[in-house]
Every structure is written in C-alpha cells, then in structure tokens.
Design a protein around this motif. Structure first.
Motif, PDB file in Angstrom:
ATOM      1  N   GLU A 166       0.329  -0.764   0.057  1.00 36.13           N
ATOM      2  CA  GLU A 166      -0.042   0.139  -0.238  1.00 36.13           C
ATOM      3  C   GLU A 166       0.588   1.079  -0.033  1.00 36.13           C
ATOM      4  OE1 GLU A 166      -3.747  -0.810   2.442  1.00 36.13           O
ATOM      5  OE2 GLU A 166      -2.037  -1.757   3.650  1.00 36.13           O
ATOM      6  N   ASP A 167       0.722   2.061  -0.772  1.00 38.83           N
ATOM      7  CA  ASP A 167       1.096   3.940  -0.783  1.00 38.83           C
ATOM      8  C   ASP A 167       1.537   3.553  -1.152  1.00 38.83           C
ATOM      9  OD1 ASP A 167      -1.320   5.052   0.489  1.00 38.83           O
ATOM     10  OD2 ASP A 167      -0.234   4.429   2.696  1.00 38.83           O
ATOM     11  N   ILE A 168       2.308   2.497  -2.753  1.00 42.17           N
ATOM     12  CA  ILE A 168       3.695   2.234  -3.223  1.00 42.17           C
ATOM     13  C   ILE A 168       4.225   3.802  -3.736  1.00 42.17           C
ATOM     14  CG2 ILE A 168       5.758   0.853  -4.420  1.00 42.17           C
ATOM     15  CD1 ILE A 168       4.440  -0.156  -1.922  1.00 42.17           C
ATOM     16  N   ALA A 169       5.410   4.626  -3.557  1.00 43.63           N
ATOM     17  CA  ALA A 169       6.047   5.417  -4.326  1.00 43.63           C
ATOM     18  C   ALA A 169       7.388   4.903  -5.253  1.00 43.63           C
ATOM     19  CB  ALA A 169       5.757   6.188  -3.457  1.00 43.63           C
ATOM     20  N   MET A 170       7.180   5.072  -6.466  1.00 42.50           N
ATOM     21  CA  MET A 170       8.146   4.535  -7.402  1.00 42.50           C
ATOM     22  C   MET A 170       8.415   5.871  -7.879  1.00 42.50           C
ATOM     23  SD  MET A 170       8.386   0.538  -9.000  1.00 42.50           S
ATOM     24  CE  MET A 170       6.198   1.071  -9.618  1.00 42.50           C
ATOM     25  N   ARG A 171      10.121   5.446  -8.260  1.00 40.01           N
ATOM     26  CA  ARG A 171      10.414   6.391  -9.484  1.00 40.01           C
ATOM     27  C   ARG A 171      11.602   5.798 -10.193  1.00 40.01           C
ATOM     28  NH1 ARG A 171      14.306  10.886  -7.845  1.00 40.01           N
ATOM     29  NH2 ARG A 171      16.441   9.925  -9.256  1.00 40.01           N
ATOM     30  N   ILE A 172      11.358   5.366 -11.778  1.00 40.09           N
ATOM     31  CA  ILE A 172      11.936   4.492 -12.378  1.00 40.09           C
ATOM     32  C   ILE A 172      12.680   5.427 -13.687  1.00 40.09           C
ATOM     33  CG2 ILE A 172      12.395   2.670 -13.634  1.00 40.09           C
ATOM     34  CD1 ILE A 172       9.534   1.491 -12.646  1.00 40.09           C
ATOM     35  N   ASP A 173      13.797   6.141 -13.858  1.00 39.33           N
ATOM     36  CA  ASP A 173      14.895   6.562 -14.978  1.00 39.33           C
ATOM     37  C   ASP A 173      15.111   5.291 -15.819  1.00 39.33           C
ATOM     38  OD1 ASP A 173      14.677   9.122 -12.840  1.00 39.33           O
ATOM     39  OD2 ASP A 173      16.356   8.621 -12.066  1.00 39.33           O
ATOM     40  N   LEU A 174      14.719   6.095 -17.325  1.00 36.52           N
ATOM     41  CA  LEU A 174      15.054   5.040 -18.050  1.00 36.52           C
ATOM     42  C   LEU A 174      16.490   5.880 -18.614  1.00 36.52           C
ATOM     43  CD1 LEU A 174      10.946   5.011 -19.020  1.00 36.52           C
ATOM     44  CD2 LEU A 174      13.207   2.984 -18.189  1.00 36.52           C
ATOM     45  N   HIS A 175      17.635   5.628 -19.450  1.00 44.74           N
ATOM     46  CA  HIS A 175      18.619   5.932 -20.245  1.00 44.74           C
ATOM     47  C   HIS A 175      18.860   4.864 -21.144  1.00 44.74           C
ATOM     48  CE1 HIS A 175      19.131   9.267 -17.302  1.00 44.74           C
ATOM     49  NE2 HIS A 175      18.689   7.572 -16.407  1.00 44.74           N
ATOM     50  N   GLY A 176      18.315   4.708 -22.345  1.00 42.31           N
ATOM     51  CA  GLY A 176      18.125   4.321 -23.208  1.00 42.31           C
ATOM     52  C   GLY A 176      18.413   2.676 -23.109  1.00 42.31           C
ATOM     53  N   ASP A 177      19.087   1.684 -23.209  1.00 49.01           N
ATOM     54  CA  ASP A 177      18.587   0.288 -22.880  1.00 49.01           C
ATOM     55  C   ASP A 177      19.021  -0.135 -21.035  1.00 49.01           C
ATOM     56  OD1 ASP A 177      21.647   0.718 -21.572  1.00 49.01           O
ATOM     57  OD2 ASP A 177      22.035  -1.345 -23.292  1.00 49.01           O
ATOM     58  N   ARG A 178      19.320   1.233 -20.247  1.00 46.12           N
ATOM     59  CA  ARG A 178      19.244   1.345 -19.035  1.00 46.12           C
ATOM     60  C   ARG A 178      17.389   1.133 -18.179  1.00 46.12           C
ATOM     61  NH1 ARG A 178      21.970  -2.352 -15.735  1.00 46.12           N
ATOM     62  NH2 ARG A 178      20.812  -0.498 -14.110  1.00 46.12           N
ATOM     63  N   ILE A 179      17.436   0.725 -16.879  1.00 40.14           N
ATOM     64  CA  ILE A 179      15.932   0.684 -16.555  1.00 40.14           C
ATOM     65  C   ILE A 179      16.402   0.740 -14.679  1.00 40.14           C
ATOM     66  CG2 ILE A 179      13.498   0.233 -15.636  1.00 40.14           C
ATOM     67  CD1 ILE A 179      14.097  -2.041 -18.182  1.00 40.14           C
ATOM     68  N   ASP A 180      16.716   2.211 -14.106  1.00 40.38           N
ATOM     69  CA  ASP A 180      16.926   2.417 -12.933  1.00 40.38           C
ATOM     70  C   ASP A 180      15.851   2.722 -11.678  1.00 40.38           C
ATOM     71  OD1 ASP A 180      19.959   1.928 -12.945  1.00 40.38           O
ATOM     72  OD2 ASP A 180      19.762   3.443 -13.641  1.00 40.38           O
ATOM     73  N   LEU A 181      15.978   1.887 -11.020  1.00 37.26           N
ATOM     74  CA  LEU A 181      14.884   1.623 -10.473  1.00 37.26           C
ATOM     75  C   LEU A 181      15.308   2.992  -9.039  1.00 37.26           C
ATOM     76  CD1 LEU A 181      12.151   1.448  -8.450  1.00 37.26           C
ATOM     77  CD2 LEU A 181      12.931  -0.677  -7.308  1.00 37.26           C
ATOM     78  N   ARG A 182      15.187   4.091  -9.010  1.00 34.34           N
ATOM     79  CA  ARG A 182      15.831   5.185  -8.082  1.00 34.34           C
ATOM     80  C   ARG A 182      14.707   5.444  -6.687  1.00 34.34           C
ATOM     81  NH1 ARG A 182      20.275   5.854  -9.800  1.00 34.34           N
ATOM     82  NH2 ARG A 182      20.804   6.177 -12.258  1.00 34.34           N
ATOM     83  N   GLU A 183      13.691   4.842  -6.760  1.00 34.03           N
ATOM     84  CA  GLU A 183      13.031   5.470  -5.625  1.00 34.03           C
ATOM     85  C   GLU A 183      12.023   4.124  -5.148  1.00 34.03           C
ATOM     86  OE1 GLU A 183      10.241   7.891  -2.889  1.00 34.03           O
ATOM     87  OE2 GLU A 183      11.007   8.900  -4.346  1.00 34.03           O
ATOM     88  N   LEU A 184      11.810   3.573  -3.603  1.00 32.08           N
ATOM     89  CA  LEU A 184      10.874   2.335  -4.586  1.00 32.08           C
ATOM     90  C   LEU A 184      10.731   2.435  -2.431  1.00 32.08           C
ATOM     91  CD1 LEU A 184       8.345  -0.186  -4.539  1.00 32.08           C
ATOM     92  CD2 LEU A 184       9.767  -1.325  -3.856  1.00 32.08           C
ATOM     93  N   THR A 185       9.440   3.107  -1.893  1.00 33.83           N
ATOM     94  CA  THR A 185       9.041   3.094  -0.571  1.00 33.83           C
ATOM     95  C   THR A 185       7.832   2.621  -0.440  1.00 33.83           C
ATOM     96  OG1 THR A 185       8.044   5.460  -1.168  1.00 33.83           O
ATOM     97  CG2 THR A 185      10.240   4.889  -0.111  1.00 33.83           C
ATOM     98  N   GLY A 186       7.083   2.487   0.315  1.00 30.97           N
ATOM     99  CA  GLY A 186       5.629   2.222   0.962  1.00 30.97           C
ATOM    100  C   GLY A 186       5.557   1.630   1.971  1.00 30.97           C
ATOM    101  N   SER A 187       4.932   0.683   1.934  1.00 30.08           N
ATOM    102  CA  SER A 187       4.024  -0.350   3.584  1.00 30.08           C
ATOM    103  C   SER A 187       4.029  -1.624   2.551  1.00 30.08           C
ATOM    104  CB  SER A 187       2.896   0.265   4.311  1.00 30.08           C
ATOM    105  OG  SER A 187       1.824  -0.502   3.415  1.00 30.08           O
ATOM    106  N   LEU A 188       4.386  -2.980   3.210  1.00 24.22           N
ATOM    107  CA  LEU A 188       3.986  -3.961   2.920  1.00 24.22           C
ATOM    108  C   LEU A 188       3.384  -4.926   4.224  1.00 24.22           C
ATOM    109  CD1 LEU A 188       4.923  -6.490   0.638  1.00 24.22           C
ATOM    110  CD2 LEU A 188       6.886  -6.549   1.510  1.00 24.22           C
TER     111      LEU A 188
END
Length: 170
Positions: free
Chosen positions: A34-56
């Motif tokens: 719940e309340d999952i916040a996520m930021r993904i940066d995309l650079h060509g063929d790279r996928i970077d999970l910069r932030e993942l927060t929330g509750s599990l």
C-alpha cells in the motif's frame, strides 16, 4: 516525461516514470502493498529503480537497483528490497513479524532471487499433526534449516499432536 526511440526489439527509452499511492496484492502468500511510491529512470537500455517506498503487510518497504533491456532480454539485473516489521501468515497459521532483505540478480541468462528473512516474532496456533511414526531411526528424521531464515526471538508453536506406535520384543 518519456521518449521512445529505436525498434520494438531494441527500444531506447529516455525519461522518468513516477507513481504514488499504488496498491497491489497477492493471494498466496498473502501480500498487500500500500501507498507504494516509485521512481524509475530510463536511459537508453538502462532501467534504474531510484526510489521504492511504501508499506508491505503493515511494515515498511524500500527498494532500489536497476537492470538493462537488450535485444529483447532482461540483463544486468541488480535489485535490492528491504522490509521492516512485515507481517506474514504463511504457511497458514504461522503468524510472524519479520525483517526482509531480498536481492534479485542476473546470473548469465537466469535471474536469481535470494536474501534473508529474519523472524522477529512468531507463533503457530493451528492444529498440527505429525502423523503416525513407526520404526523411526536417527537416519530417517532429519532437520534442515535454511540459512536464509533466522529468528531474533522465540517462535511459539501451539497445538502439536504426536501419535506414536511402538512395539517391544521381550
């Protein structure tokens, strides 16, 4: 903000994808994020999970890492997820509060999931039947503990039933 170039087989993505207030769930094992916040940066063929927060399952969830998408395949996977005070009822009746550290890594063409689960508190309240035991030797009863599961305090198990059948030759 997202732009796509390249081909369908080898897309080149540039930009950022962000979400907030996301909810997800699984039935087995029962997981609720719940309340999952996520930021993904995309650079060509790279996928970077910069932030993942929330509750599990009532506890805190965090994650980070990245991967690459090359020639239609996921490569260079390096993701880390941590959970604090996560409640689990798995298997059914075994209720625990745990700390989690999960890693997802690529190894050649395979993806491996590993890590540790540290049970801080736990109890088992369902009926538990070890069945009929007859002719048991020390070679046939073995206990195995996964090095990935640790307990930081006592885990209590209730309702154990053990039936034995024994014979004595005189």
């Amino acid at each position: 903000d997202l732009s796509v170039r390249g081909t369908a087989r080898s897309p080149l993505l540039v930009g950022q994808v962000a979400t907030s207030k996301v909810t997800f769930g699984l039935r087995s094992p029962r997981l609720l994020g719940e309340d999952i916040a996520m930021r993904i940066d995309l650079h060509g063929d790279r996928i970077d999970l910069r932030e993942l927060t929330g509750s599990l399952n009532g506890g805190i969830l965090r994650g980070s890492g990245g991967a690459a998408w090359r020639n239609g395949e996921l490569e260079d996977v390096n993701l880390d997820f941590k959970g604090q005070d996560v409640f689990l009822n798995y298997p059914t009746g075994f209720k625990t509060t745990s700390e989690l550290a999960v890693q997802v890594r690529s190894r050649g063409r395979s993806i491996e999931v590993g890590g540790t689960v540290e049970v801080r508190e736990g109890s088992y309240h369902e009926p538990f039947d070890l069945g009929m035991i007859s002719g048991v030797t020390t070679q046939t009863i073995q206990t195995t503990t996964s090095s990935g599961i640790q307990t930081g305090g006592p885990s209590v198990i209730y309702n154990i039933q053990l039936r034995t059948r024994q014979s004595i030759d005189v």
